[in-house]
Scaffold this active site. Structure first.
Site, mmCIF file in Angstrom:
data_model
loop_
_atom_site.group_PDB
_atom_site.id
_atom_site.type_symbol
_atom_site.label_atom_id
_atom_site.label_comp_id
_atom_site.label_asym_id
_atom_site.label_seq_id
_atom_site.Cartn_x
_atom_site.Cartn_y
_atom_site.Cartn_z
ATOM 1 C CE LYS A 79 -3.895 1.770 2.709
ATOM 2 N NZ LYS A 79 -4.975 1.837 3.596
ATOM 3 C CB SER A 154 -8.227 3.208 2.675
ATOM 4 O OG SER A 154 -8.023 3.219 3.651
ATOM 5 C CB SER A 178 -8.677 0.373 5.734
ATOM 6 O OG SER A 178 -8.851 1.945 5.388
HETATM 7 N N1 GLN Z 1 -12.890 3.662 6.106
HETATM 8 C C1 GLN Z 1 -12.889 4.738 7.359
HETATM 9 C C2 GLN Z 1 -12.221 5.757 7.604
HETATM 10 O O1 GLN Z 1 -12.311 6.233 6.196
HETATM 11 C C3 GLN Z 1 -11.333 3.666 7.567
HETATM 12 C C4 GLN Z 1 -10.239 3.342 6.705
HETATM 13 C C5 GLN Z 1 -9.005 3.103 7.521
HETATM 14 O O2 GLN Z 1 -9.226 1.603 8.099
HETATM 15 N N2 GLN Z 1 -7.910 3.427 6.774
HETATM 16 O O3 GLN Z 1 -11.655 6.244 8.262
#
Ligand code: GLN
Length: 489
Positions: A79, A154, A178
């Protein structure tokens, strides 16, 4: 032989037995990326030259008879918020375009020492803020099972890459879901370790008390093998936990006889997709048949966790993102007449809408006058949520619930409604506030042929029970295999 459809452990065995070389493996994945990534856009950068050179070096070592490590020759997609020395690391943000860190994250050092080969950097929501990978500053990633659907986020690029066979394994980061949620949407195994077990040094910070790096793979065994390489104390990460949390591979064979599995049925009413509910029923049955004691647990309403999360995470993000000022890293606005102009210009050009929204929210909840009403209360709520999980885990060894209430949604479906987007994390966010571990295990396809994921949660440092239950579920439900190759568009 279709190398790209194999698990990392099968590839490792094949390389060790000299059925094929590390270079054969790396080239197979690079060719597949060249052929298919254009349609899903999982990668932001592919490191072909370095990957081939590294694979050759490993092949020479293997030929000399040395033991090159437990992941020798295994390609891995990373990532883009994890630092890889000398290569673009942008967090999919324009503000970091052109930034190449001078060091490898601890997890990258560990992977290299284990013989893994970094294939490239994967797309994500900007600074890991989002649930669909649509917030990338460099274009969205698509779900390999259906190009009109999001891959989740994400870590959507990492999940899509594994699902389509562009990499056998990948790294993601999980602040509120994410790793697990894109794992569910793309039909791959995806694990969030206990906070502190995997070093965050070199993970570009979003919300430091929640962020955790985790593995994605074709199966539970691949997640376990990666977890064992990644975990361990790091003196350069002050939040790193003491060692001793590796899980012996043999744990997977132990089965679940007598394991107490709790299902939080209170959470699973309204809004749960019928196909997801059916998959949950099959999962309960599978664990029961394997000898687990499945019962009900009650947990605090997860909407409290969502509220607390979007205060704590935005507060921490507003502090962490203060460093992007146009002076120290990445992009810098041109033509500014004074420092204030440089900061404002760089930050308004460099950050996308969701990141700006979160910085504003985070600054607000920390500001004098509102701190007590929001930030302090959210911290108190977090404590209650933690205590609540501790209570639940006194009664159950692991919890079982869907990873997301629905299968993948359509591209564009939630971009106009941030609250609807935030609610898609309702089943994943609570675990991050508690700081325990969790894993997504694929649980079949919906009627529309989209993957459905089940989630297992375990207490802090409860990885052994987590992997045992996950392996049992996977062996009874089966893995999904590669996503069908995208049709020509
Ligand atoms: N979807 C969640 C957010 O927008 C989690 C994101 C993540 O785990 N990086 O914060």
């Amino acid at each position: 032989m279709n190398l790209c459809g194999m698990s990392a452990h099968a590839l490792r065995d094949g390389i060790a037995a000299r059925r094929f070389s590390a270079e054969d493996v790396v080239r197979a994945f690079l060719d597949r990326i060249a052929a298919h990534d254009g349609r899903v856009h999982a990668f932001l950068e592919v490191h072909d030259t370095e990957a081939i050179a590294e694979a050759r070096r490993l092949d020479e070592e293997i030929a000399r008879g040395s033991e090159p490590g437990p992941l020798a020759g295994i390609p891995i997609a990373v990532k883009d918020n994890i630092c890889v020395r000398g290569r673009g690391t942008s967090c999919a943000s324009r503000i970091l375009s052109g930034y190449a860190p001078p060091y490898d994250a601890t997890v990258i050092e560990k992977l290299r020492a284990a013989g893994a080969v970094v294939l490239g950097k994967t797309n994500m929501d900007e600074f890991a803020m989002g649930s669909s990978t649509e917030n990338s500053g460099f274009g969205a990633t698509r779900n390999p099972w259906s190009l009109e659907h999001v891959p989740g986020g994400s870590s959507g690029g990492s999940a899509a890459a594994v699902a389509l066979g562009l990499a056998p394994v990948a790294l993601g980061s999980d602040t509120g879901g994410s790793v697990r949620q894109p794992g569910a949407f793309c039909g791959v195994a995806a694990m969030k370790p206990t906070y502190g077990t995997v070093s965050r040094r070199g993970l570009i910070a979003f919300a430091s008390s929640l962020d955790q790096i985790g593995p994605l793979g074709r199966d539970v065994q691949d997640c376990l093998n990666l977890y064992n390489v990644l975990c361990g104390p790091d003196p350069r990460d002050a939040t790193s936990a003491p060692g001793g949390h590796e899980v012996p591979e043999g744990a997977l064979l132990q089965g679940v006889r007598g394991l107490r599995v709790g299902v939080p049925w209170d959470w699973l009413g309204e809004g749960l997709h019928a196909d997801v509910e059916a998959a949950l029923g099959r999962s309960v049955e599978a664990l029961r048949q394997a000898g687990a004691l499945v019962g009900e647990v009650s947990l605090l309403d997860p909407s409290y966790a969502i509220a607390a999360y979007y205060i704590i995470a935005t507060a921490e993000a507003s502090a962490n993102l203060a460093r992007y000022d146009g002076v120290r890293y990445g992009a810098s606005a041109r033509g500014a007449e004074d420092p204030a102009g440089l900061y404002t210009g760089t930050r308004s050009e460099g950050f996308g809408a969701e990141v700006r929204r979160r910085i504003v929210l985070g600054t607000y909840v920390l500001s004098a006058g509102y701190y007590d009403a929001y930030y302090l209360r959210a911290q108190k709520a977090r404590r209650l949520i933690r205590d609540d999980f501790e209570r639940a885990f006194a009664m159950a060894d692991v919890l079982l619930l869907p990873t997301a209430p629905t299968p993948a949604f359509r591209i564009g479906e939630k971009t106009g409604d941030p609250l609807a987007m935030y609610l898609s994390d309702i089943f994943t966010v609570p675990l991050n506030l508690y700081a325990g571990c969790g894993i997504n295990v694929p649980a079949g396809l919906s009627a529309d042929e989209l993957p459905i994921g089940m989630q297992l949660l375990a207490p802090r440092f409860g990885e052994a029970a987590l992997f045992r239950a996950a392996q049992c579920l996977e062996s009874r439900l089966g893995t999904l295999g590669l996503a069908p190759e995208p049709a020509e568009t």
